[in-house]
Design a protein around this motif. Sequence first.
Motif, PDB file in Angstrom:
ATOM      1  N   LEU A   1       0.837  -1.205   0.000  1.00 40.32           N
ATOM      2  CA  LEU A   1       0.000   0.000   0.000  1.00 40.32           C
ATOM      3  C   LEU A   1       0.868   1.251   0.000  1.00 40.32           C
ATOM      4  O   LEU A   1       0.577   2.224  -0.694  1.00 40.32           O
ATOM      5  CB  LEU A   1      -0.915   0.018   1.231  1.00 40.32           C
ATOM      6  CG  LEU A   1      -2.166  -0.820   1.177  1.00 40.32           C
ATOM      7  CD1 LEU A   1      -2.888  -0.773   2.525  1.00 40.32           C
ATOM      8  CD2 LEU A   1      -3.090  -0.363   0.075  1.00 40.32           C
ATOM      9  N   LEU A   2       1.940   1.213   0.783  1.00 38.19           N
ATOM     10  CA  LEU A   2       2.845   2.355   0.869  1.00 38.19           C
ATOM     11  C   LEU A   2       3.482   2.663  -0.480  1.00 38.19           C
ATOM     12  O   LEU A   2       3.766   3.821  -0.793  1.00 38.19           O
ATOM     13  CB  LEU A   2       3.931   2.059   1.910  1.00 38.19           C
ATOM     14  CG  LEU A   2       4.843   3.184   2.319  1.00 38.19           C
ATOM     15  CD1 LEU A   2       4.043   4.275   3.011  1.00 38.19           C
ATOM     16  CD2 LEU A   2       5.915   2.665   3.238  1.00 38.19           C
ATOM     17  N   ALA A   3       3.667   1.640  -1.287  1.00 39.38           N
ATOM     18  CA  ALA A   3       4.263   1.837  -2.615  1.00 39.38           C
ATOM     19  C   ALA A   3       3.369   2.674  -3.523  1.00 39.38           C
ATOM     20  O   ALA A   3       3.842   3.221  -4.511  1.00 39.38           O
ATOM     21  CB  ALA A   3       4.540   0.492  -3.273  1.00 39.38           C
ATOM     22  N   HIS A   4       2.100   2.800  -3.183  1.00 37.99           N
ATOM     23  CA  HIS A   4       1.171   3.566  -4.009  1.00 37.99           C
ATOM     24  C   HIS A   4       0.994   5.009  -3.542  1.00 37.99           C
ATOM     25  O   HIS A   4       0.224   5.756  -4.132  1.00 37.99           O
ATOM     26  CB  HIS A   4      -0.190   2.864  -4.042  1.00 37.99           C
ATOM     27  CG  HIS A   4      -0.147   1.576  -4.784  1.00 37.99           C
ATOM     28  ND1 HIS A   4       0.297   0.405  -4.206  1.00 37.99           N
ATOM     29  CD2 HIS A   4      -0.449   1.275  -6.060  1.00 37.99           C
ATOM     30  CE1 HIS A   4       0.248  -0.556  -5.096  1.00 37.99           C
ATOM     31  NE2 HIS A   4      -0.195  -0.064  -6.234  1.00 37.99           N
ATOM     32  N   VAL A   5       1.688   5.407  -2.493  1.00 35.93           N
ATOM     33  CA  VAL A   5       1.622   6.784  -2.004  1.00 35.93           C
ATOM     34  C   VAL A   5       2.627   7.611  -2.806  1.00 35.93           C
ATOM     35  O   VAL A   5       3.810   7.257  -2.857  1.00 35.93           O
ATOM     36  CB  VAL A   5       1.943   6.859  -0.494  1.00 35.93           C
ATOM     37  CG1 VAL A   5       1.974   8.294  -0.010  1.00 35.93           C
ATOM     38  CG2 VAL A   5       0.939   6.038   0.300  1.00 35.93           C
TER      39      VAL A   5
END
Length: 187
Positions: A149-153
């Motif tokens: 999920l963090l990779a999509h920020v």
Amino acid sequence: MPPLSLLVAWGVPWLATALAWLGGWMAIFALAYLAALLLAALLVMPLLLRHLAATEYRDLAQLGADSFVAASMNSLGAALLFVLLWVLTIPLWLIPGLSLVVPLLLMAWLNRCTFAYDALSAHASEEEWQMLSARHKAPLLLLGFFMALLAHVPLLGLLAPALAALAFVHYGLESLRRLRQEALPGE
């Protein structure tokens, strides 16, 4: 009118173009994340592990076989399987909602497979690795999911593989520390 010509009459070919464009960008994103993850696993992870083992986890003896070749083979094997699973699951992306969930689950699995092994290969014995892998399978996958999920920020996503490596090192070594403390009699 045949169904295809009806869709053309309604002006829907733009949808095919939009989906092709979106699919192309998703493939580029997946390959970019895969490349960044492999670089983090092969270059960043050993440095993080060495630093944290010398500072915060000094009490953990290195009982594993720290092998760059084994870690590299694990990362490359997981990467190849990730690409295969990515391609095989493309039809699932046509189901509403799954186009968001399936890539995240695949990235979570890739994070867990790559970083969990690398974080523990030097410190955990084979028996400890088997025990930790079985006991912490779901939490490690959940950690991998949060890192995916963090990779999509925006902007923060550029650091996601390195942050994932750091998170997995801390989680893995702390889990190993607790496992060894459980094994000690009288403590």
